[in-house]
Design a protein around this motif. Sequence first.
Motif, PDB file in Angstrom:
ATOM      1  N   MET A  61      -8.947   4.287   4.221  1.00  0.00           N
ATOM      2  CA  MET A  61      -8.205   3.719   3.093  1.00  0.00           C
ATOM      3  C   MET A  61      -9.048   2.672   2.344  1.00  0.00           C
ATOM      4  O   MET A  61      -8.550   1.626   1.918  1.00  0.00           O
ATOM      5  CB  MET A  61      -6.894   3.102   3.590  1.00  0.00           C
ATOM      6  CG  MET A  61      -5.916   4.152   4.117  1.00  0.00           C
ATOM      7  SD  MET A  61      -4.351   3.422   4.713  1.00  0.00           S
ATOM      8  CE  MET A  61      -3.661   2.809   3.180  1.00  0.00           C
ATOM      9  N   SER A  72       0.846  -1.196   0.000  1.00  0.00           N
ATOM     10  CA  SER A  72       0.000   0.000   0.000  1.00  0.00           C
ATOM     11  C   SER A  72       0.878   1.241   0.000  1.00  0.00           C
ATOM     12  O   SER A  72       2.102   1.165   0.020  1.00  0.00           O
ATOM     13  CB  SER A  72      -0.890   0.009   1.250  1.00  0.00           C
ATOM     14  OG  SER A  72      -0.162   0.496   2.365  1.00  0.00           O
ATOM     15  N   ILE A  73       0.246   2.400  -0.001  1.00  0.00           N
ATOM     16  CA  ILE A  73       0.983   3.675   0.066  1.00  0.00           C
ATOM     17  C   ILE A  73       1.857   3.723   1.323  1.00  0.00           C
ATOM     18  O   ILE A  73       2.883   4.401   1.349  1.00  0.00           O
ATOM     19  CB  ILE A  73      -0.004   4.861   0.042  1.00  0.00           C
ATOM     20  CG1 ILE A  73       0.748   6.164  -0.190  1.00  0.00           C
ATOM     21  CG2 ILE A  73      -0.834   4.919   1.301  1.00  0.00           C
ATOM     22  CD1 ILE A  73      -0.154   7.370  -0.332  1.00  0.00           C
ATOM     23  N   LEU A  74       1.471   2.975   2.374  1.00  0.00           N
ATOM     24  CA  LEU A  74       2.239   2.986   3.627  1.00  0.00           C
ATOM     25  C   LEU A  74       3.628   2.382   3.434  1.00  0.00           C
ATOM     26  O   LEU A  74       4.559   2.696   4.179  1.00  0.00           O
ATOM     27  CB  LEU A  74       1.498   2.206   4.720  1.00  0.00           C
ATOM     28  CG  LEU A  74       0.045   2.604   4.980  1.00  0.00           C
ATOM     29  CD1 LEU A  74      -0.539   1.741   6.088  1.00  0.00           C
ATOM     30  CD2 LEU A  74      -0.054   4.078   5.338  1.00  0.00           C
ATOM     31  N   GLU A 114      -8.214   1.699  -1.448  1.00  0.00           N
ATOM     32  CA  GLU A 114      -6.924   1.007  -1.538  1.00  0.00           C
ATOM     33  C   GLU A 114      -7.015  -0.404  -0.931  1.00  0.00           C
ATOM     34  O   GLU A 114      -6.479  -1.355  -1.496  1.00  0.00           O
ATOM     35  CB  GLU A 114      -5.829   1.826  -0.835  1.00  0.00           C
ATOM     36  CG  GLU A 114      -4.472   1.165  -1.005  1.00  0.00           C
ATOM     37  CD  GLU A 114      -3.290   2.096  -0.746  1.00  0.00           C
ATOM     38  OE1 GLU A 114      -3.474   3.180  -0.164  1.00  0.00           O
ATOM     39  OE2 GLU A 114      -2.166   1.704  -1.141  1.00  0.00           O
ATOM     40  N   ARG A 162       5.822   2.988   1.442  1.00  0.00           N
ATOM     41  CA  ARG A 162       6.866   3.962   1.089  1.00  0.00           C
ATOM     42  C   ARG A 162       7.606   4.505   2.300  1.00  0.00           C
ATOM     43  O   ARG A 162       8.731   4.966   2.191  1.00  0.00           O
ATOM     44  CB  ARG A 162       6.238   5.163   0.359  1.00  0.00           C
ATOM     45  CG  ARG A 162       5.570   4.782  -0.929  1.00  0.00           C
ATOM     46  CD  ARG A 162       5.091   6.032  -1.637  1.00  0.00           C
ATOM     47  NE  ARG A 162       4.034   5.739  -2.578  1.00  0.00           N
ATOM     48  CZ  ARG A 162       3.260   6.661  -3.140  1.00  0.00           C
ATOM     49  NH1 ARG A 162       3.435   7.940  -2.835  1.00  0.00           N
ATOM     50  NH2 ARG A 162       2.332   6.321  -3.991  1.00  0.00           N
ATOM     51  N   LEU A 208      -6.269  -3.925  -2.786  1.00  0.00           N
ATOM     52  CA  LEU A 208      -5.298  -4.889  -2.258  1.00  0.00           C
ATOM     53  C   LEU A 208      -5.941  -6.256  -2.061  1.00  0.00           C
ATOM     54  O   LEU A 208      -5.388  -7.278  -2.459  1.00  0.00           O
ATOM     55  CB  LEU A 208      -4.725  -4.395  -0.922  1.00  0.00           C
ATOM     56  CG  LEU A 208      -3.794  -3.177  -0.979  1.00  0.00           C
ATOM     57  CD1 LEU A 208      -3.508  -2.667   0.429  1.00  0.00           C
ATOM     58  CD2 LEU A 208      -2.492  -3.531  -1.686  1.00  0.00           C
TER      59      LEU A 208
END
Lengths: 306, 306
Positions: B169, A181-183, B172, A185, B176
């Motif tokens: 979220m 996920s974006i996390l 997203e 990063r 996922l």
Amino acid sequence: MVAVDWGTSSLRGALLDADGAVIEERPFSRGIMTVAPGEFPAVFEACFGDWLARSSGLCLVSGMAGSRQGWMEAPYCACPAGFAEVADQLAWIAAPPRGWRIAMVPGLSCEHTCAGLPAVPDVMRGEEVQIFGAMQLAGLRDGIFVLPGTHSKWATVQHGRITGFRTFMTGEVYALLSQHSILSRTIAADAPFDDAAFAQGLAQAQGQDQGNSGLLHHAFSARTLSLFGRMEAGPLASYLSGLVIGEELRANTASTLHANTEVVLIGSANLTRRYAQALGHQGVASRALGSEATWAGLRALAQAIT
Amino acid sequence: MVAVDWGTSSLRGALLDADGAVIEERPFSRGIMTVAPGEFPAVFEACFGDWLARSSGLCLVSGMAGSRQGWMEAPYCACPAGFAEVADQLAWIAAPPRGWRIAMVPGLSCEHTCAGLPAVPDVMRGEEVQIFGAMQLAGLRDGIFVLPGTHSKWATVQHGRITGFRTFMTGEVYALLSQHSILSRTIAADAPFDDAAFAQGLAQAQGQDQGNSGLLHHAFSARTLSLFGRMEAGPLASYLSGLVIGEELRANTASTLHANTEVVLIGSANLTRRYAQALGHQGVASRALGSEATWAGLRALAQAIT
């Protein structure tokens, strides 16, 4: 006897003496995903043939080897189920080499009902044996048994039988959030465990102020805490772990856990330690068991049929 | 004026006449991820230079172009914030070509507090302009504004100012689960929308029987319903969508929604339709707006500074 735990991604076996003590243990990276249809007997014999020749010739296999994609299907046994029900539904291999007796242990199924909705099934395969083993090792015939992992299981045992259970995709959701996920990063997924950050995540997940917005909301805080420089990449992994495990516990506080419940945790020390901390945070006592529960469970089943 | 919405993965602009009507709209696949540092002015001029030459020379840009990774950072404006606060904190490009006046619109931040825990920040960037636009279009100075998407936002507006908001979220996590988890094996993610399966997922997520075990548990039912042959791969995608959106709504029912709340939904028709159905399922009325909200919001900001 020979006890085998044959899962999706790993294969482990143990040679047990007449008292159930482990003489030898062997791990292989031959989960059922790596075995072509028809190859199961050959893989089995290569891994454990010498043990069977040395023992009574009896082998029980738990885990995904008993699924449709495994060696031979052992259909799910419906809850409530104890030793007797599961032993009755062992799926015996029809023509095993050298007169050995080899059986797949069935998994368990149960149904969740919610007023006005179609019933929803739940399943486990392999965990039932760990629970039976833990009952033996802990001398319990009643209790809550929790098996943390990719798909955590919360099982209720009454009078020696598993009466029902629930699956939580906790480990898989943690992996998806931290790696895809974006996390991902800003999280250092391989950082050492950070107690304080884990506790902060737990507390956040279990907070009751103004209702609780749940994991879909809290997970985003792993991004914003980083964005505002309030938490480093290392602790963020433990914080997210606390958020996800805390969410699993919050759900069970509402439906399964009651005051004075003692929970039996079964799994790797790394995970059972986190769950023990999380349960302790809610005032719930627990004890932990590891892989010894699998061998004890398979041995108890073997005793039930001999 | 020229109104631009420059996000992570897309760039859209509109040329507005003196009354705010859209003369022309242009979409580009030039999200900020595709633009190297220093290239923003050139990309901007190539996309919208002719419009600026034809108009007053004023352009406001909302979205991630105002982030640290964008054209020029417009620091987050703290809630509560209305037109005035945001207009005051526009970040003007220092030496724009040909004397044009180009500004980045700041995003908003707020803080969530939970007793005994460090405050947790939340952020939006671009959605604040859509909310301002929706306030104009709907003639509202108070209400709950919901922007479904990858990271859904739930914002509370009081007396014309955004007083706080929460991120979920949802989109997203749906992506996922449906594309990267074990569920992806049995879900047809591109199947047409199935109303009945979506409603079943919603109801499952919002059920109150024996507590509610939450999304970590319910998501696994998308696997077992398939395993037991009770739902096909196509409807499963809509069922999972209902589970995830239902979880987002359940969280907000606890903390944000009250009886007689009317919700303003802003987003694509595909998403706002699902949220309207989900809200209706809880007896909450809603109205929906699309991309026109962005242009109305940027125009309202322009009026606040001229």
